[in-house]
Scaffold this motif. Structure first.
Motif, PDB file in Angstrom:
ATOM      1  N   SER A 118      23.747  39.016   0.271  1.00  0.00           N
ATOM      2  CA  SER A 118      22.693  38.260   0.926  1.00  0.00           C
ATOM      3  C   SER A 118      23.138  36.845   1.306  1.00  0.00           C
ATOM      4  O   SER A 118      22.958  36.389   2.426  1.00  0.00           O
ATOM      5  CB  SER A 118      21.504  38.221  -0.035  1.00  0.00           C
ATOM      6  OG  SER A 118      20.397  37.706   0.583  1.00  0.00           O
ATOM      7  N   SER A 169      18.897  41.076   0.351  1.00  0.00           N
ATOM      8  CA  SER A 169      17.549  40.762  -0.122  1.00  0.00           C
ATOM      9  C   SER A 169      16.568  41.786   0.408  1.00  0.00           C
ATOM     10  O   SER A 169      16.547  42.062   1.602  1.00  0.00           O
ATOM     11  CB  SER A 169      17.141  39.372   0.378  1.00  0.00           C
ATOM     12  OG  SER A 169      18.022  38.412  -0.142  1.00  0.00           O
ATOM     13  N   ARG A 170      15.755  42.340  -0.465  1.00  0.00           N
ATOM     14  CA  ARG A 170      14.690  43.256  -0.051  1.00  0.00           C
ATOM     15  C   ARG A 170      13.386  42.485  -0.188  1.00  0.00           C
ATOM     16  O   ARG A 170      12.830  42.374  -1.287  1.00  0.00           O
ATOM     17  CB  ARG A 170      14.699  44.512  -0.935  1.00  0.00           C
ATOM     18  CG  ARG A 170      16.008  45.283  -0.937  1.00  0.00           C
ATOM     19  CD  ARG A 170      16.395  45.875   0.386  1.00  0.00           C
ATOM     20  NE  ARG A 170      15.396  46.783   0.939  1.00  0.00           N
ATOM     21  CZ  ARG A 170      15.486  47.316   2.156  1.00  0.00           C
ATOM     22  NH1 ARG A 170      16.516  47.030   2.937  1.00  0.00           N
ATOM     23  NH2 ARG A 170      14.536  48.112   2.593  1.00  0.00           N
ATOM     24  N   TYR A 171      12.910  41.928   0.927  1.00  0.00           N
ATOM     25  CA  TYR A 171      11.749  41.038   0.860  1.00  0.00           C
ATOM     26  C   TYR A 171      10.429  41.774   0.657  1.00  0.00           C
ATOM     27  O   TYR A 171       9.462  41.188   0.217  1.00  0.00           O
ATOM     28  CB  TYR A 171      11.681  40.172   2.132  1.00  0.00           C
ATOM     29  CG  TYR A 171      12.750  39.100   2.160  1.00  0.00           C
ATOM     30  CD1 TYR A 171      12.649  37.978   1.353  1.00  0.00           C
ATOM     31  CD2 TYR A 171      13.872  39.210   2.974  1.00  0.00           C
ATOM     32  CE1 TYR A 171      13.620  36.993   1.355  1.00  0.00           C
ATOM     33  CE2 TYR A 171      14.849  38.238   2.992  1.00  0.00           C
ATOM     34  CZ  TYR A 171      14.719  37.131   2.183  1.00  0.00           C
ATOM     35  OH  TYR A 171      15.691  36.166   2.186  1.00  0.00           O
ATOM     36  N   LYS A 195      13.971  40.149  -9.470  1.00  0.00           N
ATOM     37  CA  LYS A 195      13.158  38.956  -9.242  1.00  0.00           C
ATOM     38  C   LYS A 195      12.868  38.275 -10.579  1.00  0.00           C
ATOM     39  O   LYS A 195      12.774  38.956 -11.604  1.00  0.00           O
ATOM     40  CB  LYS A 195      11.819  39.348  -8.596  1.00  0.00           C
ATOM     41  CG  LYS A 195      11.950  40.030  -7.249  1.00  0.00           C
ATOM     42  CD  LYS A 195      10.595  40.340  -6.641  1.00  0.00           C
ATOM     43  CE  LYS A 195       9.857  41.487  -7.297  1.00  0.00           C
ATOM     44  NZ  LYS A 195      10.489  42.806  -7.165  1.00  0.00           N
ATOM     45  N   PHE A 222      17.423  36.262  -8.863  1.00  0.00           N
ATOM     46  CA  PHE A 222      17.591  35.336  -7.747  1.00  0.00           C
ATOM     47  C   PHE A 222      16.417  34.370  -7.753  1.00  0.00           C
ATOM     48  O   PHE A 222      15.336  34.702  -8.243  1.00  0.00           O
ATOM     49  CB  PHE A 222      17.722  36.055  -6.393  1.00  0.00           C
ATOM     50  CG  PHE A 222      16.696  37.118  -6.132  1.00  0.00           C
ATOM     51  CD1 PHE A 222      15.440  36.789  -5.654  1.00  0.00           C
ATOM     52  CD2 PHE A 222      16.985  38.457  -6.353  1.00  0.00           C
ATOM     53  CE1 PHE A 222      14.487  37.759  -5.394  1.00  0.00           C
ATOM     54  CE2 PHE A 222      16.036  39.449  -6.108  1.00  0.00           C
ATOM     55  CZ  PHE A 222      14.783  39.093  -5.634  1.00  0.00           C
ATOM     56  N   CYS A 224      13.391  32.772  -6.117  1.00  0.00           N
ATOM     57  CA  CYS A 224      12.537  33.629  -5.276  1.00  0.00           C
ATOM     58  C   CYS A 224      11.398  32.856  -4.608  1.00  0.00           C
ATOM     59  O   CYS A 224      10.581  32.237  -5.287  1.00  0.00           O
ATOM     60  CB  CYS A 224      11.973  34.742  -6.157  1.00  0.00           C
ATOM     61  SG  CYS A 224      10.894  35.867  -5.284  1.00  0.00           S
ATOM     62  N   ASP A 308      20.052  30.729  -2.630  1.00  0.00           N
ATOM     63  CA  ASP A 308      20.728  30.396  -1.382  1.00  0.00           C
ATOM     64  C   ASP A 308      21.252  28.972  -1.499  1.00  0.00           C
ATOM     65  O   ASP A 308      20.777  28.178  -2.314  1.00  0.00           O
ATOM     66  CB  ASP A 308      19.740  30.462  -0.215  1.00  0.00           C
ATOM     67  CG  ASP A 308      19.430  31.895   0.188  1.00  0.00           C
ATOM     68  OD1 ASP A 308      20.371  32.697   0.228  1.00  0.00           O
ATOM     69  OD2 ASP A 308      18.251  32.196   0.456  1.00  0.00           O
TER      70      ASP A 308
END
Ligand SMILES: Cc1cc2nc3c(=O)[nH]c(=O)nc-3n(C[C@H](O)[C@H](O)[C@H](O)COP(=O)(O)OP(=O)(O)OC[C@H]3O[C@@H](n4cnc5c(N)ncnc54)[C@H](O)[C@@H]3O)c2cc1C
Ligand code: SF4
Ligand code: SF4
Length: 436
Positions: A118, A169-171, A195, A222, A224, A308
């Motif tokens: 990602s 990333s699976r939003y 998450k 991550f 979030c 990020d």
């Protein structure tokens, strides 16, 4: 619903356990699936609602003992921060960011993982290293469904190739913990990558079930900003006149940093949006209600939290592969150091709280706002999660009185008008997301 005032660092909590319906309708559910797993086979079904959220539906009325157990583990009703001893012993502690042993900007050592991941592929690289070093037998994380590529489902990865397939990333909704108790039943060491609220849920379960600490050797998260409804992804399809059953691929990002939102159809067509095009209109982010009051979206209870790291304040067309890495525990530090030594991770440079706060300014704003938002909800007579050890009030003190009043009154008003809740969970179609 009676509310009890508790100690300084905690929020009011419901006197009685909430029913599943109350958790959902008060906007506290994030659809992790853990209640389904602990309730036992056939008791709870996870459904995809018309709004595009995975939600639990009870097949019977539960007794108080079962509800107490669900309320004790649900990340919508109970949210605990790191143990106070970890806070006092950490190399660094910050009111907003919690404990840290080390703060680094870095990336995966392997060029393919860096590209496919990602941001900089750090979580995938750590998952692969956990497997190759024999620290765990498998990794529990999330990947696109093979049969319905726009949907996300929990994945058990036993090798590097499967970890890589789950990178990105699976939003949309993802019930990471839908069969977590079955995973414990395997009696094998594993790691969780998920998450922050998923990690909260399993830390809750660890208080009731000693197998969590025995077998779950690492929990990585991550940072979030919130999980969006499936409807968000469906709007993207509408933009291109596509139907979900035409899809062979739906990738939110990755294959670059941030990479493109890419769709491929079974008949060979491809469609793309940039990250900015996907998220340009904040009104259309369709973030779930629980995310707006999330006390720990920064993974304080993980061993390592990864973010990020867009050094120019947001993603340019394509940035260098890079992540912010917050090593939180001694166990996380041993893993991080070993992964660097083995070449699985590369360090760009050390960073600090000031830079992380700048890169993640939305997280700082949320940490400072949540105490007042929860107070506003409680004043409106709504149940709120029982929050401990997350310094919410101390974070709120960093806001001005006017800011806190605005947050509190705004939440109170939205709660009274039902805008922080959601309708009762019903399936949008007869098919269950995951049958028991
Ligand atoms: C809903 C969501 C919101 C986010 N908001 C922010 C933010 O506000 N700030 C920020 O810095 N970063 C945010 N990210 C994280 C960011 O997109 C990167 O995933 C993160 O920086 C890790 O990068 P990486 O390159 O190490 O990830 P990768 O190496 O690609 O690994 C990502 C891992 O996360 C797992 N995963 C992906 N989606 C989910 C999911 N929905 N549930 C559980 N596990 C999942 C994958 O299985 C994979 O193992 C968000 C991600 C998601 C999914
Ligand atoms: S957040 Fe998870 S445990 Fe809580 S009600 Fe929703 S699915 Fe169940
Ligand atoms: S913002 Fe919080 S509740 Fe929402 S998905 Fe992220 S960690 Fe979970």
């Amino acid at each position: 619903m009676g509310l009890i005032e508790t100690s300084q660092d905690t929020m009011p909590r419901a006197a009685d356990p909430l029913s599943l319906g109350e958790i959902v309708e008060n906007g506290l559910c994030i659809g992790c699936g853990l209640c389904r797993s602990i309730a036992g086979a056939g008791e709870i079904e996870m459904v995809m609602t018309p709004a595009g959220r995975e939600r639990p539906v009870a097949r019977q009325v539960f007794d108080e003992e079962t509800l107490m157990r669900i309320n004790a583990v649900c990340p919508g009703t109970r949210i605990a921060g790191p143990p106070p001893a970890q806070m006092s012993e950490a190399a660094l502690t910050d009111t907003v960011w919690g404990p840290a042993e080390r703060l680094v900007l870095g990336r995966a050592g392997d060029a393919t993982v860096r590209f496919v991941g990602s941001g900089g592929g750090v979580l995938t690289a750590l998952g692969q290293f956990l497997l190759s070093s024999g620290r765990v037998k498998f990794v529990l994380h999330v990947a696109a469904s093979h049969s319905e590529p726009m949907r996300s489902e929990r994945r058990l990865s036993f090798d590097a190739a499967s970890m890589l397939e789950g990178a990105g990333s699976r939003y949309g909704p993802a019930a990471t913990l839908v069969d977590f108790c079955d995973i414990l039943d395997r009696g094998e060491p594993f790691a969780l990558i998920a998450k922050p609220c998923d990690v909260t849920a399993v830390r809750n379960l660890a208080r009731l079930d000693p197998r969590v600490d025995r077998y779950m050797r690492y929990a990585l998260a991550f940072v979030c900003g919130g999980a969006s409804d499936l409807s968000k992804s469906e709007q993207v399809l509408q933009r291109f006149g596509l139907a979900e059953d035409e899809l062979a691929l739906f990738r939110y990002r990755g294959h670059g940093n941030p990479g493109l939102n890419r769709m491929e159809t079974r008949d060979g067509r491809a469609f793309e949006l940039t990250y900015r095009q996907l998220w340009e209109d904040e009104d259309k982010w369709m973030i779930q209600p629980r995310c707006k009051i999330c006390p720990d979206a920064i993974g304080q209870v993980a061993d390592i939290a990864v973010s990020d790291a867009w050094l120019n304040g947001g993603p340019a067309a394509e940035d260098e592969p890079l992540n912010g890495i917050i090593v939180r525990t001694g166990r996380g530090l041993e893993l991080f150091d070993s992964a660097v030594e083995a070449g699985a991770l590369e360090i760009k440079r050390e960073t600090g709280i000031a830079e992380i706060s700048e890169l993640q300014s939305h997280q700082v704003r949320k940490r400072r706002a949540v105490w007042a938002r929860l107070k506003g909800m409680a004043i409106a007579g709504k149940p709120v999660p029982f929050v401990t050890d997350l310094a919410l009030e101390d974070c709120a003190v960093q806001n001005s009185l006017a800011e806190n009043l605005a947050e509190g009154r705004g939440a109170q008003d939205r709660a009274r008008r039902g805008r922080l809740g959601e309708p009762p969970a019903v399936p949008r179609e007869s098919k269950a997301v995951q049958s028991c």
